[in-house]
Motif scaffolding. Structure first.
Motif, PDB file in Angstrom:
ATOM      1  N   TRP A   1      -2.662  14.389  -0.203  1.00 43.60           N
ATOM      2  CA  TRP A   1      -1.628  13.349  -0.132  1.00 43.60           C
ATOM      3  C   TRP A   1      -0.908  13.346   1.213  1.00 43.60           C
ATOM      4  CZ3 TRP A   1      -0.649   9.494  -3.475  1.00 43.60           C
ATOM      5  CH2 TRP A   1       0.564   8.810  -3.351  1.00 43.60           C
TER       6      TRP A   1
ATOM      7  N   GLY B   1       1.012  10.463   1.925  1.00 40.87           N
ATOM      8  CA  GLY B   1       2.118   9.529   1.709  1.00 40.87           C
ATOM      9  C   GLY B   1       1.785   8.102   2.071  1.00 40.87           C
TER      10      GLY B   1
ATOM     11  N   MET C   1      -2.676   6.510  -1.728  1.00 41.28           N
ATOM     12  CA  MET C   1      -2.107   5.711  -2.805  1.00 41.28           C
ATOM     13  C   MET C   1      -3.188   4.895  -3.503  1.00 41.28           C
ATOM     14  SD  MET C   1       0.924   5.149  -4.179  1.00 41.28           S
ATOM     15  CE  MET C   1       0.184   5.139  -5.803  1.00 41.28           C
TER      16      MET C   1
ATOM     17  N   GLN D   1       8.318  10.672  -3.154  1.00 38.28           N
ATOM     18  CA  GLN D   1       7.161   9.994  -3.741  1.00 38.28           C
ATOM     19  C   GLN D   1       6.692  10.727  -4.999  1.00 38.28           C
ATOM     20  OE1 GLN D   1       4.592  10.005  -0.246  1.00 38.28           O
ATOM     21  NE2 GLN D   1       4.700   7.783  -0.147  1.00 38.28           N
TER      22      GLN D   1
ATOM     23  N   THR E   1       9.042  10.002  -7.983  1.00 41.36           N
ATOM     24  CA  THR E   1       8.963   8.676  -8.610  1.00 41.36           C
ATOM     25  C   THR E   1       7.586   8.411  -9.225  1.00 41.36           C
ATOM     26  OG1 THR E   1       9.564   6.347  -8.316  1.00 41.36           O
ATOM     27  CG2 THR E   1       8.242   7.331  -6.593  1.00 41.36           C
TER      28      THR E   1
ATOM     29  N   TYR F   1       1.370  -2.624  -4.011  1.00 43.28           N
ATOM     30  CA  TYR F   1       2.102  -1.505  -3.410  1.00 43.28           C
ATOM     31  C   TYR F   1       2.722  -1.966  -2.101  1.00 43.28           C
ATOM     32  CZ  TYR F   1       0.072   1.521  -6.888  1.00 43.28           C
ATOM     33  OH  TYR F   1      -0.271   2.087  -8.086  1.00 43.28           O
TER      34      TYR F   1
ATOM     35  N   TYR G   1       6.293   3.080  -0.365  1.00 43.47           N
ATOM     36  CA  TYR G   1       7.610   3.334  -0.948  1.00 43.47           C
ATOM     37  C   TYR G   1       7.869   2.611  -2.274  1.00 43.47           C
ATOM     38  CZ  TYR G   1       8.746  -1.146   1.245  1.00 43.47           C
ATOM     39  OH  TYR G   1       8.749  -2.468   1.620  1.00 43.47           O
ATOM     40  N   ASP G   2       6.907   1.810  -2.731  1.00 41.50           N
ATOM     41  CA  ASP G   2       7.091   1.132  -4.011  1.00 41.50           C
ATOM     42  C   ASP G   2       5.736   0.625  -4.492  1.00 41.50           C
ATOM     43  OD1 ASP G   2       8.390   0.130  -6.217  1.00 41.50           O
ATOM     44  OD2 ASP G   2       9.255  -1.609  -5.198  1.00 41.50           O
TER      45      ASP G   2
ATOM     46  N   PHE H   1       5.065   3.480  -9.338  1.00 38.23           N
ATOM     47  CA  PHE H   1       6.371   4.046  -9.020  1.00 38.23           C
ATOM     48  C   PHE H   1       7.362   3.754 -10.149  1.00 38.23           C
ATOM     49  CE2 PHE H   1       6.490   5.039  -4.308  1.00 38.23           C
ATOM     50  CZ  PHE H   1       5.106   4.987  -4.145  1.00 38.23           C
TER      51      PHE H   1
ATOM     52  N   ILE I   1      11.486   3.775  -3.489  1.00 38.47           N
ATOM     53  CA  ILE I   1      12.142   4.798  -2.680  1.00 38.47           C
ATOM     54  C   ILE I   1      12.993   4.093  -1.623  1.00 38.47           C
ATOM     55  CG2 ILE I   1      11.787   6.712  -1.079  1.00 38.47           C
ATOM     56  CD1 ILE I   1       9.108   7.203  -2.504  1.00 38.47           C
TER      57      ILE I   1
END
Length: 222
Positions: free
Chosen positions: A11, A13, A18, A58, A61, A144, A192-193, A197, A201
């Protein structure tokens, strides 16, 4: 009845890992932890030079534990394998998933490190380079949300920093000679979303940091 195979996921990020998580979840594959390398020399992530707290956010969530491999630059592979052996026992792992797309050297490293720990390496995004543009479109379609946080100075201009991975970005990256998915490190992202999630974030963009090879956009939690 045989139990489901249990996987760790490498991972960073960004969008690639993802996409892997999203694909594996849709195929009802059991991802039990995220693995992020963070060299002790920097205290940040190896892949994107990102703050560890952002990766932790991350994991929180996504409701997945994050394990940071506190590797050393001159013993990176050895440290990775050592921690894989520990994680294999603590999470009863069968394999590890990677987000690489078409770089043979990355496949070889992933397979060798997994094998050294008695694990199977899988590459759910593996595809020919010509498929990269379609993969970027697939990512955008999933819903995403990702932001460009780092670019190679020899391939892209700094105005790509902070851009959202949307259809406008896809059009712009396809006008360059870069891989649309940034497989050669042309750009890196932070997600971030999105559908998996529990909540978005909250991120704040800060200053741009220049190195010999890259421009990097500093992120922090809002």
């Amino acid at each position: 009845m045989e139990r489901a195979k249990r996987y760790a996921l490498s991972w960073s990020g960004g969008k690639d890992c993802m996409m892997v998580l999203d694909k594996m979840k849709k195929q009802q594959m059991d991802v039990v932890c995220l693995i992020t390398t963070a060299p002790i020399e920097t205290g940040r992530t190896f892949g994107h030079d990102e703050k560890m707290e952002l990766i932790e956010a991350q994991g929180n969530t996504l409701d997945l534990p994050v394990h940071f491999i506190r590797c050393r630059y001159d013993h990176y592979t050895e440290d990775f394998i050592q921690d894989l052996n520990t994680l294999k026992e603590s999470f009863s792992l069968d394999g590890i998933a990677y987000g690489d797309i078409y770089t043979d050297a990355h496949f070889e490293w992933g397979e060798n490190t997994a094998a050294a720990a008695g694990l199977k390496a899988i590459f759910p995004l593996r595809a020919e380079p010509v498929k990269a543009a379609g993969m970027l479109e697939e990512f955008i379609d999933t819903g995403y949300k990702a932001i460009v946080i780092r670019i190679r100075k020899d391939r892209l201009t700094s105005d790509f920093l902070g851009k959202q991975l949307d259809w406008s970005f896809a059009e712009k990256i396809n006008e360059t000679t870069c891989c649309p998915m940034g497989e050669n490190g042309e750009y890196h992202t932070f997600v971030y979303d999105g559908p998996l999630f529990q909540k978005a974030i909250p991120i704040h963009t800060g200053k741009v940091i220049e190195s010999d090879a890259t421009y990097r956009l500093e992120l922090s939690l809002s």
